[in-house]
Design a protein around this motif. Structure first.
Motif, PDB file in Angstrom:
ATOM      1  N   ASN A   1      -1.530   5.644  -3.686  1.00  0.00           N
ATOM      2  CA  ASN A   1      -0.967   4.668  -4.632  1.00  0.00           C
ATOM      3  C   ASN A   1       0.142   5.291  -5.487  1.00  0.00           C
TER       4      ASN A   1
ATOM      5  N   ARG B   1      -0.741  -1.065 -10.669  1.00  0.00           N
ATOM      6  CA  ARG B   1       0.647  -0.908 -10.235  1.00  0.00           C
ATOM      7  C   ARG B   1       1.510  -0.568 -11.450  1.00  0.00           C
TER       8      ARG B   1
ATOM      9  N   LEU C   1       0.175   7.104  11.760  1.00  0.00           N
ATOM     10  CA  LEU C   1      -0.951   6.848  10.861  1.00  0.00           C
ATOM     11  C   LEU C   1      -2.165   6.429  11.694  1.00  0.00           C
TER      12      LEU C   1
ATOM     13  N   SER D   1      -5.029   9.137   6.678  1.00  0.00           N
ATOM     14  CA  SER D   1      -3.837   9.942   6.953  1.00  0.00           C
ATOM     15  C   SER D   1      -4.064  11.442   6.963  1.00  0.00           C
ATOM     16  N   ALA D   2      -5.283  11.918   6.637  1.00  0.00           N
ATOM     17  CA  ALA D   2      -5.476  13.374   6.530  1.00  0.00           C
ATOM     18  C   ALA D   2      -5.075  14.085   7.827  1.00  0.00           C
TER      19      ALA D   2
ATOM     20  N   THR E   1      -6.102  -1.854  -7.052  1.00  0.00           N
ATOM     21  CA  THR E   1      -5.589  -0.660  -7.751  1.00  0.00           C
ATOM     22  C   THR E   1      -4.445  -1.062  -8.686  1.00  0.00           C
TER      23      THR E   1
ATOM     24  N   LEU F   1       6.938   5.990   4.916  1.00  0.00           N
ATOM     25  CA  LEU F   1       6.106   4.944   5.528  1.00  0.00           C
ATOM     26  C   LEU F   1       5.670   3.928   4.454  1.00  0.00           C
TER      27      LEU F   1
ATOM     28  N   ILE G   1      -5.339   6.456  -7.483  1.00  0.00           N
ATOM     29  CA  ILE G   1      -6.534   5.757  -7.000  1.00  0.00           C
ATOM     30  C   ILE G   1      -7.666   5.951  -8.006  1.00  0.00           C
TER      31      ILE G   1
ATOM     32  N   TRP H   1      -1.339  -5.248   8.602  1.00  0.00           N
ATOM     33  CA  TRP H   1      -2.360  -5.408   7.551  1.00  0.00           C
ATOM     34  C   TRP H   1      -2.386  -6.852   7.056  1.00  0.00           C
TER      35      TRP H   1
ATOM     36  N   ARG I   1     -12.853   0.519   1.075  1.00  0.00           N
ATOM     37  CA  ARG I   1     -13.427   1.677   1.784  1.00  0.00           C
ATOM     38  C   ARG I   1     -14.919   1.530   2.045  1.00  0.00           C
TER      39      ARG I   1
ATOM     40  N   ARG J   1      -4.310  -8.618   0.084  1.00  0.00           N
ATOM     41  CA  ARG J   1      -4.512  -7.354   0.810  1.00  0.00           C
ATOM     42  C   ARG J   1      -4.863  -6.209  -0.132  1.00  0.00           C
TER      43      ARG J   1
ATOM     44  N   PRO K   1       0.850  -1.200   0.000  1.00  0.00           N
ATOM     45  CA  PRO K   1       0.000   0.000   0.000  1.00  0.00           C
ATOM     46  C   PRO K   1       0.878   1.240   0.000  1.00  0.00           C
ATOM     47  N   SER K   2       0.386   2.328  -0.557  1.00  0.00           N
ATOM     48  CA  SER K   2       1.146   3.592  -0.511  1.00  0.00           C
ATOM     49  C   SER K   2       0.174   4.751  -0.542  1.00  0.00           C
TER      50      SER K   2
HETATM   51  C1  LIG Z   1       0.770   6.069   4.281  1.00  0.00           C
HETATM   52  C2  LIG Z   1      -0.596   5.758   3.684  1.00  0.00           C
HETATM   53  C3  LIG Z   1      -1.639   6.661   3.838  1.00  0.00           C
HETATM   54  C4  LIG Z   1      -2.912   6.363   3.304  1.00  0.00           C
HETATM   55  N1  LIG Z   1      -3.951   7.227   3.526  1.00  0.00           N
HETATM   56  C5  LIG Z   1      -5.192   6.887   3.116  1.00  0.00           C
HETATM   57  C6  LIG Z   1      -6.312   7.725   3.426  1.00  0.00           C
HETATM   58  O1  LIG Z   1      -6.196   8.751   4.090  1.00  0.00           O
HETATM   59  N2  LIG Z   1      -7.544   7.331   2.977  1.00  0.00           N
HETATM   60  C7  LIG Z   1      -7.716   6.194   2.248  1.00  0.00           C
HETATM   61  O2  LIG Z   1      -8.864   5.903   1.868  1.00  0.00           O
HETATM   62  N3  LIG Z   1      -6.665   5.388   1.911  1.00  0.00           N
HETATM   63  C8  LIG Z   1      -5.420   5.707   2.354  1.00  0.00           C
HETATM   64  N4  LIG Z   1      -4.363   4.889   2.064  1.00  0.00           N
HETATM   65  C9  LIG Z   1      -4.556   3.683   1.247  1.00  0.00           C
HETATM   66  C10 LIG Z   1      -3.987   3.913  -0.162  1.00  0.00           C
HETATM   67  O3  LIG Z   1      -4.820   4.800  -0.874  1.00  0.00           O
HETATM   68  C11 LIG Z   1      -3.840   2.564  -0.871  1.00  0.00           C
HETATM   69  O4  LIG Z   1      -2.897   1.790  -0.184  1.00  0.00           O
HETATM   70  C12 LIG Z   1      -3.396   2.708  -2.307  1.00  0.00           C
HETATM   71  O5  LIG Z   1      -4.360   3.379  -3.070  1.00  0.00           O
HETATM   72  C13 LIG Z   1      -3.122   1.337  -2.958  1.00  0.00           C
HETATM   73  O6  LIG Z   1      -4.295   0.565  -2.941  1.00  0.00           O
HETATM   74  P1  LIG Z   1      -4.370  -0.843  -2.187  1.00  0.00           P
HETATM   75  O7  LIG Z   1      -4.091  -0.601  -0.729  1.00  0.00           O
HETATM   76  O8  LIG Z   1      -5.786  -1.298  -2.426  1.00  0.00           O
HETATM   77  O9  LIG Z   1      -3.342  -1.739  -2.795  1.00  0.00           O
HETATM   78  C14 LIG Z   1      -3.098   5.166   2.582  1.00  0.00           C
HETATM   79  C15 LIG Z   1      -2.026   4.263   2.439  1.00  0.00           C
HETATM   80  C16 LIG Z   1      -0.787   4.549   2.996  1.00  0.00           C
HETATM   81  C17 LIG Z   1       0.334   3.555   2.870  1.00  0.00           C
END
Ligand SMILES: Cc1cc2nc3c(=O)[nH]c(=O)nc-3n(C[C@H](O)[C@H](O)[C@H](O)COP(=O)(O)O)c2cc1C
Length: 330
Positions: free
Chosen positions: A31, A320, A301, A277-278, A318, A66, A202, A263, A129, A125, A27-28
């Motif tokens: 993304n 890559r 976080l 993370s907001a 999502t 992170l 995203i 996770w 939402r 994983r 995750p990032s």
């Molecule tokens: C450091 C970090 C902060 C993130 N912040 C949010 C967030 O505030 N809201 C949210 O819906 N997803 C958040 N995500 C999830 C990412 O949007 C998500 O990991 C990314 O889009 C890749 O999708 P996946 O996790 O389905 O592989 C965050 C992920 C990371 C690692």
């Protein structure tokens, strides 16, 4: 005359390549996949890729580092599942701030069933939402997830109901500050929405069509997505804060490793995780979150844990980036 690589050298190279493939699933933030790997015969170097960091949302690069930590942990999971012992050096060299870590492959080790399970969870994983179902997350499950966090020298503070209200108000405050900022809006627009064919960001397919009636607001993506969600309240959701004693690059890297460990464990236990993370992105609300920890550490976080409705399909995964944009072979 060029020498032929030995069979073991070839399997090490294959294990390192597999590790970078597993890491790509991490995750990032938005993304962005802000990592770059350099592979050598017997080791991998991990760098932060500045062109995929968020200058407005994440000027200190805390969420990017992170995210790189999560990729680092995914790589280690893959090496363990390939029967490879690995030694990690986490770099703190201020002269080379982009170089975050080196993974060196050592001896062969027996492959534990848990390592295979973790690797399977890497592929499963994803961020879902949808609103949580009525099934609560039980205390033993939460304890296992907290133990996974602690195995990475990071801590998890589960919020009490009163503190959840403080988190809700801090998140709401952060969203208002961010949505009043044109530069922030432009950056969000660049990374989210649409069909996202380029391998980052995203897509609308995983963004809720409307805000669900939650106590703690989810990320305000600035526009509705395509994902239908049930109109149920997230009363059974559990909110927690990843935190630790330091607030610098090595701590954020470790927090990412802890995020990944938590996770993957949650995935194995049927629990959904959504990072929020907001409230961490905005300095003033990050301070509010720090007070929720009784000033005992720095927040990295916020996480929402919940059990989702397994009878309906979740969102797609999502996209890559192709490997040539995240891996250099030396
Ligand atoms: C450091 C970090 C902060 C993130 N912040 C949010 C967030 O505030 N809201 C949210 O819906 N997803 C958040 N995500 C999830 C990412 O949007 C998500 O990991 C990314 O889009 C890749 O999708 P996946 O996790 O389905 O592989 C965050 C992920 C990371 C690692």
């Amino acid at each position: 005359m060029t020498s032929t690589p030995t069979a073991d050298a070839q399997t090490v190279t294959r294990a390192l390549t597999n590790a970078t493939i597993a890491a790509s699933h991490a995750p990032s933030i938005h993304n962005t996949q802000p990592w770059r790997w350099r592979t050598y015969g017997d080791h991998l170097d991990l760098f932060i890729e500045e062109s995929r960091t968020l200058a407005v949302t994440d000027p200190d690069r805390r969420l990017a580092i992170l995210s790189c930590g999560a990729a680092l942990h995914h790589a280690l999971i893959s090496l363990a599942a390939d029967g490879r012992q690995a030694t990690v050096t986490r770099h703190t060299d201020n002269a080379r701030p982009r170089h975050l870590a080196t993974i060196r492959v050592d001896a062969r080790i027996p492959v534990e069933p848990a390592a295979i399970r973790h690797l399977q969870s890497v592929a499963l994983r994803h961020t879902d939402r949808r609103a949580v179902s009525g099934t609560p997350v039980d205390a033993d499950t939460l304890r296992s997830i907290a133990a996974a966090v602690e195995s990475q020298q990071t801590l998890l503070h589960v919020l009490r109901p009163r503190q959840v209200l403080d988190l809700a108000s801090a998140s709401d405050h952060a969203h208002r500050i961010e949505s009043d900022d044109e530069a922030w809006q432009a950056e969000l627009l660049h990374w989210t929405g649409g069909a996202r064919t380029l391998g980052t960001g995203i897509p609308d397919a995983v963004i809720p069509r409307e805000a669900s009636p939650t106590t703690v607001p989810g990320r305000d993506f600035g526009h509705p997505g395509d994902m239908a969600i049930a109109d149920t309240h997230d009363r059974t959701a559990v909110f927690a804060i990843l935190h630790g004693p330091g607030d610098g690059d090595p701590d954020w890297l470790r927090a990412g490793e802890a995020l990944s460990a938590a996770w993957l464990k949650a995935t194995e236990l049927g629990v959904s995780v959504v990072p929020l993370s907001a409230a961490i992105e905005v300095t003033v609300t990050r301070e509010t979150i720090r007070h929720l920890l009784s000033d005992l550490g720095h927040p990295y976080l916020v996480l929402r844990f919940g059990v989702l409705d397994h009878d309906t399909a979740g969102p797609s995964h999502t996209p890559r980036l192709p490997a040539d944009q995240t891996v250099d072979h030396r």
